[in-house]
Every structure is written in structure tokens, then in C-alpha cells.
Design an enzyme around this catalytic site. Structure first.
Site, short mmCIF file in Angstrom:
data_model
loop_
_atom_site.label_atom_id
_atom_site.label_comp_id
_atom_site.label_asym_id
_atom_site.label_seq_id
_atom_site.Cartn_x
_atom_site.Cartn_y
_atom_site.Cartn_z
N LYS A 41 0.84 -1.20 0.00
CA LYS A 41 0.00 0.00 0.00
C LYS A 41 0.88 1.26 0.00
O LYS A 41 0.64 2.21 -0.75
CB LYS A 41 -0.90 -0.03 1.25
CG LYS A 41 -2.11 0.86 1.14
CD LYS A 41 -2.80 0.98 2.47
CE LYS A 41 -3.92 0.00 2.66
NZ LYS A 41 -4.64 0.23 3.93
N GLU A 147 -13.33 10.58 14.83
CA GLU A 147 -13.67 11.14 13.51
C GLU A 147 -15.16 10.98 13.24
O GLU A 147 -15.78 10.01 13.67
CB GLU A 147 -12.81 10.51 12.41
CG GLU A 147 -12.91 9.00 12.25
CD GLU A 147 -13.98 8.58 11.29
OE1 GLU A 147 -14.54 9.46 10.61
OE2 GLU A 147 -14.28 7.38 11.24
N PHE A 247 -30.93 12.41 8.12
CA PHE A 247 -31.00 11.01 8.57
C PHE A 247 -32.42 10.57 8.87
O PHE A 247 -32.68 9.80 9.80
CB PHE A 247 -30.03 10.75 9.74
CG PHE A 247 -28.64 10.54 9.23
CD1 PHE A 247 -27.94 11.58 8.64
CD2 PHE A 247 -28.04 9.30 9.26
CE1 PHE A 247 -26.68 11.39 8.09
CE2 PHE A 247 -26.78 9.09 8.71
CZ PHE A 247 -26.10 10.15 8.14
N LEU A 248 -33.33 11.07 8.07
CA LEU A 248 -34.74 10.65 8.18
C LEU A 248 -35.18 10.04 6.85
O LEU A 248 -36.35 10.11 6.52
CB LEU A 248 -35.63 11.83 8.54
CG LEU A 248 -35.67 12.24 10.02
CD1 LEU A 248 -36.65 13.38 10.23
CD2 LEU A 248 -36.03 11.05 10.92
N LYS A 249 -34.23 9.50 6.10
CA LYS A 249 -34.61 8.87 4.83
C LYS A 249 -34.87 7.40 5.07
O LYS A 249 -33.96 6.64 5.43
CB LYS A 249 -33.49 9.05 3.79
CG LYS A 249 -33.54 10.40 3.12
CD LYS A 249 -32.75 10.37 1.83
CE LYS A 249 -31.76 11.51 1.83
NZ LYS A 249 -30.37 11.14 1.77
N CYS A 258 -19.52 1.28 9.85
CA CYS A 258 -19.53 2.01 11.12
C CYS A 258 -20.76 1.77 11.98
O CYS A 258 -20.64 1.43 13.15
CB CYS A 258 -19.38 3.50 10.84
SG CYS A 258 -17.96 3.85 9.82
N LYS A 261 -21.02 -1.84 13.34
CA LYS A 261 -19.94 -2.11 14.29
C LYS A 261 -20.13 -1.31 15.58
O LYS A 261 -20.02 -1.84 16.68
CB LYS A 261 -18.63 -1.72 13.60
CG LYS A 261 -17.40 -1.74 14.47
CD LYS A 261 -16.15 -1.56 13.62
CE LYS A 261 -15.96 -0.15 13.15
NZ LYS A 261 -15.08 0.68 13.94
C1 UGA Z 1 -21.20 7.21 9.55
C2 UGA Z 1 -21.47 8.54 10.25
O1 UGA Z 1 -22.48 9.27 9.56
C3 UGA Z 1 -20.20 9.37 10.34
O2 UGA Z 1 -20.43 10.58 11.08
C4 UGA Z 1 -19.11 8.55 11.04
O3 UGA Z 1 -17.87 9.24 11.09
C5 UGA Z 1 -18.90 7.25 10.29
O4 UGA Z 1 -20.15 6.52 10.23
C6 UGA Z 1 -17.84 6.46 11.01
O5 UGA Z 1 -18.07 6.10 12.18
O6 UGA Z 1 -16.75 6.28 10.47
P1 UGA Z 1 -20.93 6.44 6.99
O7 UGA Z 1 -21.06 5.06 7.54
O8 UGA Z 1 -19.80 6.75 6.09
O9 UGA Z 1 -20.83 7.51 8.20
O10 UGA Z 1 -22.24 6.76 6.17
P2 UGA Z 1 -23.64 7.48 6.45
O11 UGA Z 1 -23.79 8.58 5.48
O12 UGA Z 1 -23.80 7.82 7.86
O13 UGA Z 1 -24.65 6.32 6.02
C7 UGA Z 1 -24.72 5.09 6.73
C8 UGA Z 1 -25.86 4.24 6.21
O14 UGA Z 1 -27.10 4.82 6.58
C9 UGA Z 1 -25.91 4.10 4.68
O15 UGA Z 1 -26.20 2.76 4.35
C10 UGA Z 1 -27.05 5.01 4.27
O16 UGA Z 1 -27.69 4.57 3.09
C11 UGA Z 1 -27.98 4.88 5.46
N1 UGA Z 1 -28.87 6.04 5.65
C12 UGA Z 1 -28.37 7.27 5.91
C13 UGA Z 1 -30.25 5.84 5.59
O17 UGA Z 1 -30.73 4.71 5.36
N2 UGA Z 1 -31.07 6.90 5.78
C14 UGA Z 1 -30.60 8.15 6.05
O18 UGA Z 1 -31.42 9.08 6.22
C15 UGA Z 1 -29.21 8.34 6.11
#
Ligand code: UGA
Length: 437
Positions: A41, A147, A247-249, A258, A261
Site C-alpha cells: 500500500k 472522527e 438522517f430521516l430517509k 460504522c 460495528k
Molecule cells: C457514519 C457517520 O455518519 C459518520 O459521522 C461517522 O464518522 C462514520 O459513520 C464512522 O463512524 O466512520 P458512513 O457510515 O460513512 O458515516 O455513512 P452514512 O452517510 O452515515 O450512512 C450510513 C448508512 O445509513 C448508509 O447505508 C445510508 O444509506 C444509510 N442512511 C443514511 C439511511 O438509510 N437513511 C438516512 O437518512 C441516512
């Protein structure tokens, strides 16, 4: 280092978090030395070639700052030039659901005694990890700086943070100040707190976001029963400032490395101390069921799935990433195969990773190829390009133009005009009683 010169920053572990952190601090004018034990890497990154991850804006950022970014496998080299080391190694879940801290411990073991260096924990670790590390190495300067980056928007999230959390206990003040001044140009609120609270802020934030999504998914399921439309319900709820629109989708559940876990880690963390975190158990269960509900929707429409051809549009856990970890598509594909269906799929970016994880499904080169002859399609990931497809033509190629929109992403009226039967999550199917008809 002259008075105006920015301190050199060390980054340990150049996975997704490490690479974004290294690139962004370099963009802010720091010299960054990023270390990884994976020599291949490091060699790849030194060569300036393709990055090992897909993250919008990151290749340009790394390229633009290549003079300030150095990659190495030598910890001694990092220690010789950096006082502050951001620990970005991964902490995957173990079979028990606890976080595997072996990589963190390996980093701690390489640090010299004497308090000259500060270890800044970016990796997600259970609350109490900082204390345990300091017990094993009493003069270690330890700071928790969790983060909050989201995959797909990580560079923008780093550059415009809502907040930066810096958890430091007595004796670590110099490091906390240095980190605060490194983040200060970004303008986000800097939260100074103790190590244990910083660790909890991270876990609680992810658990809360997962809870928000599971909540709206349950509301969606009730909407289906009472003929309401969850997208309108969410919009109406989100206008309340105490709730907020994000986050209400509703959809087919959260995935990624994340939320799964961290919710399990927090549940286990509570359980290990004898506390049963009931709410979180439900949040996790709801998410598992949500991924499977789509199969029921298909069966209601077309009966038994054995021998049917079902197309999945999108496989990554969300758009703008090739990350397949804990993606809803994995469970969905396995469930459909379990029902005896033939599964075809297309993802604009994640196909290569998906091919390795889902060898039993047919990964196609285009949406059209995946949909050809299909008895039904499921939109799994809301890649923007799916909204631009010629649905009229695609529907013509399907054996049965039925689509279950697992992200409420497509325009139901447009799909109906293109001859589709459209069903979303938590909204009335088109052509049936309800507001979307
Ligand atoms: C998430 C957190 O949002 C970050 O703040 C955090 O840093 C990260 O985990 C981490 O711990 O490293 P991430 O997993 O990259 O980020 O993605 P998100 O955008 O949070 O989405 C997570 C999942 O939720 C996706 O599958 C997405 O489709 C779903 N989601 C998100 C929904 O089903 N509905 C929503 O309204 C938003």
C-alpha cells in the site's frame, strides 16, 4: 520548526480515515508523514498511482499536496519527525461483537516511553480504551479525537466540521492545544473534554444516527399500513428544529462499516458492565428486518421467487463509495438466492469488490444488462445516474416492469409513465389507492 511553521503530523494507518486525515492536514499546510505496515500500500501511494479507496476529491487532494505528504513503513521515521501521531488503524468487530484492538495495541507497543509523543486516537474504540492504554503505559500522552467523516463526503466533512472533539486528561494539555490549533482554521466548534467522554461522544453519535434511521424505517412500515407517505411525514417532522431533517430517509436499512460495528460495540460495552441497552437492541433488529422486507414485497407482487430473475441496481452501502462492508445488498442478494431467484446486479463503482463477495450473483456491466429479462428490479443504492436512466426503454427490456425503490429515490410518477409498477418504502405503490397514484 520556526514560530510560524506548522508542526509535522504523523498518521498511523493509511486506510480510509488515515488517508483522508493525512491528505487534509497536508492541504492545511502541514507536512504529514503517514505510516502503514502494509508495504504494498505504501509503495502504491508513494508511486502517486491509484488510491486504494474510492473517495470523491481525495485523489486530487493527495496529488495536489504530494510535496507535503510522505508515506513510510518505518515507525522510527515518524517518531523522529512528529510529536503528534494520529492513530487511524482499523478496529473491526470480533466474534463477540467487541472491537478488535490488536492493531491499536501494536501501535502503542511501538511508542517510546517518556511522554515526548502524543497518541491521538481517531480509530473508533470502546469507551475506556484510553484509560486502559494509559494504565499499560503510564507516561503516554493520550488524546481522543474521534472522527465523524462520512464515506463519499469525507473530504468536505473534514474541511467543514460541525465540531471537533478533543478528549484529553491531565498531563496531555500540550497535545490537546496543538491539535486544537491544527483544526482551528476549519472553523468548526472545538469541544474540549475528557478522554472517556470523547470516546462516548463518538459511539453515542453513531448509535443515535442509526436509531434515527431505524425509527423512520419503522414509521415507514406503519405508513404502508395506514396509507401515509413517509417522505412527507419525514419532511413534516424534520421542520421541527429539535428533530431536524437529516438522517430521516427511510429505506432498506443502514449499512457500512460504522453503524453496525458501533451499535454492536456500544451494546456490548453496556452489556459487559451489566447494563442491558434495550433501545439499541431494537435499533439493530429493526435494521436487520428492514433489509429482508423487500423480499416480502416482491413475493406479494409476483409470488414465489424460485426461478425468477431479480435485478439489483446498486450494491455499495451508499452512493459515492465502492465500500461493500455490511451493505444491505449482501443480505438482500443472499435472501433472494435463498428463495431460489437468479440475481443480476449492476453498480457503477463497487462491481469489482462485489464480485469477490457475491460470487453467486451475476454482476453486469450496465443497468440495462442487469434489467434485461428481469421479473423485478430493486433499487438498492441511490447512485445519481440511476435517476437519469431511460426507464421507458429499460422497462421494455424487462420480463415484468416492476421496481421496488429501496431508497425512495426515483420519481414514482415518471416510473409509472414509463410503464412501471413502482413500489417504494413507506409510500403507497403507484396505481393503487394512496397519494402517490
Ligand atoms: C457514519 C457517520 O455518519 C459518520 O459521522 C461517522 O464518522 C462514520 O459513520 C464512522 O463512524 O466512520 P458512513 O457510515 O460513512 O458515516 O455513512 P452514512 O452517510 O452515515 O450512512 C450510513 C448508512 O445509513 C448508509 O447505508 C445510508 O444509506 C444509510 N442512511 C443514511 C439511511 O438509510 N437513511 C438516512 O437518512 C441516512
Amino acid at each position: 520548526m520556526s514560530a510560524n511553521e506548522k508542526p509535522t503530523i504523523g498518521v498511523i494507518g493509511v486506510g480510509w480515515v488515515g488517508l483522508v486525515t493525512a491528505g487534509c492536514f497536508a492541504e492545511l499546510g502541514h507536512r504529514v508523514i503517514a505510516m502503514d505496515v502494509n508495504a504494498d500500500k505504501v509503495e502504491m501511494l508513494r508511486g502517486g498511482g491509484t488510491l486504494p479507496i474510492h473517495e470523491p476529491g481525495l485523489p486530487e487532494l493527495v496529488d495536489r499536496n504530494s510535496e507535503r505528504l510522505e508515506f513510510t513503513t518505518e515507525m522510527a521515521h515518524v517518531l523522529a519527525h512528529c510529536r503528534v501521531l494520529f492513530c487511524c488503524v482499523d478496529t473491526p468487530p470480533t466474534y463477540s461483537g467487541d472491537a478488535d484492538l490488536s492493531r491499536v495495541q501494536a501501535v502503542v507497543a511501538t511508542l517510546p516511553d517518556g511522554g515526548e509523543h502524543a497518541l491521538v486516537m481517531k480509530s473508533t474504540v470502546p469507551a475506556g480504551t484510553g484509560e486502559a492504554i494509559r494504565r499499560s503505559k503510564p507516561d503516554l500522552v493520550y488524546v481522543s479525537c474521534p472522527e465523524f467523516l462520512k464515506e463519499g463526503t469525507a473530504v468536505a466533512d473534514f474541511m467543514q466540521p460541525d465540531r471537533v472533539v478533543i478528549g484529553a486528561d491531565a498531563g496531555s494539555e500540550w497535545a490537546a492545544e496543538l491539535i486544537a490549533s491544527a483544526y482551528e482554521p476549519l472553523g468548526g466548534e472545538i469541544v474540549h473534554t475528557d478522554v472517556a467522554s470523547a470516546e462516548m461522544i463518538k459511539l453515542a453519535s453513531n448509535a443515535f444516527l442509526a436509531t434515527k434511521i431505524s425509527f423512520i424505517n419503522e414509521i415507514a412500515n406503519v405508513c404502508e399500513e395506514v396509507g401515509a407517505d413517509v417522505t412527507e411525514v419525514a419532511a413534516g417532522m424534520g421542520l421541527d428544529e429539535r428533530i431536524g431533517p437529516k438522517f430521516l430517509k427511510a429505506g432498506i436499512g443502514w449499512g457500512g462499516s460504522c453503524f453496525g460495528k458501533d451499535t454492536i460495540a456500544l451494546k456490548k460495552l453496556a452489556g459487559n458492565t451489566g447494563y442491558h441497552f434495550q433501545l439499541l437492541s431494537a435499533v439493530i433488529d429493526v435494521n436487520e428486518l428492514q433489509k429482508r422486507r423487500v423480499v416480502g414485497k416482491l413475493k406479494e407482487r409476483i409470488g414465489e421467487l424460485a426461478g425468477r430473475r431479480i435485478a439489483l441496481l446498486g450494491l455499495a452501502f451508499k452512493p459515492d463509495t465502492d465500500d461493500m462492508r455490511d451493505a444491505s445488498s449482501l443480505v438482500l442478494a443472499a435472501r433472494l438466492r435463498g428463495e431460489g431467484a437468479h440475481v443480476s446486479a449492476f453498480d457503477p463503482v463497487a462491481s469489482d469488490r462485489a464480485r469477490r463477495l457475491l460470487p453467486e450473483i451475476e454482476i453486469c456491466e450496465s443497468a440495462a444488462a442487469a434489467l434485461e429479462g428481469a421479473d423485478a428490479a430493486i433499487l438498492v443504492t441511490e447512485w445519481p445516474e440511476f435517476a437519469e436512466l431511460d426507464w421507458q426503454e429499460l422497462g421494455g427490456g424487462m420480463a415484468n416492469p416492476l421496481i421496488v425503490d429501496g431508497r425512495n429515490f426515483l420519481d414514482p410518477a415518471q416510473l409509472r409513465a414509463a410503464g412501471f409498477t413502482y413500489e417504494g418504502i413507506g409510500r403507497a405503490p403507484v396505481g393503487e389507492p394512496g397519494r402517490v397514484a
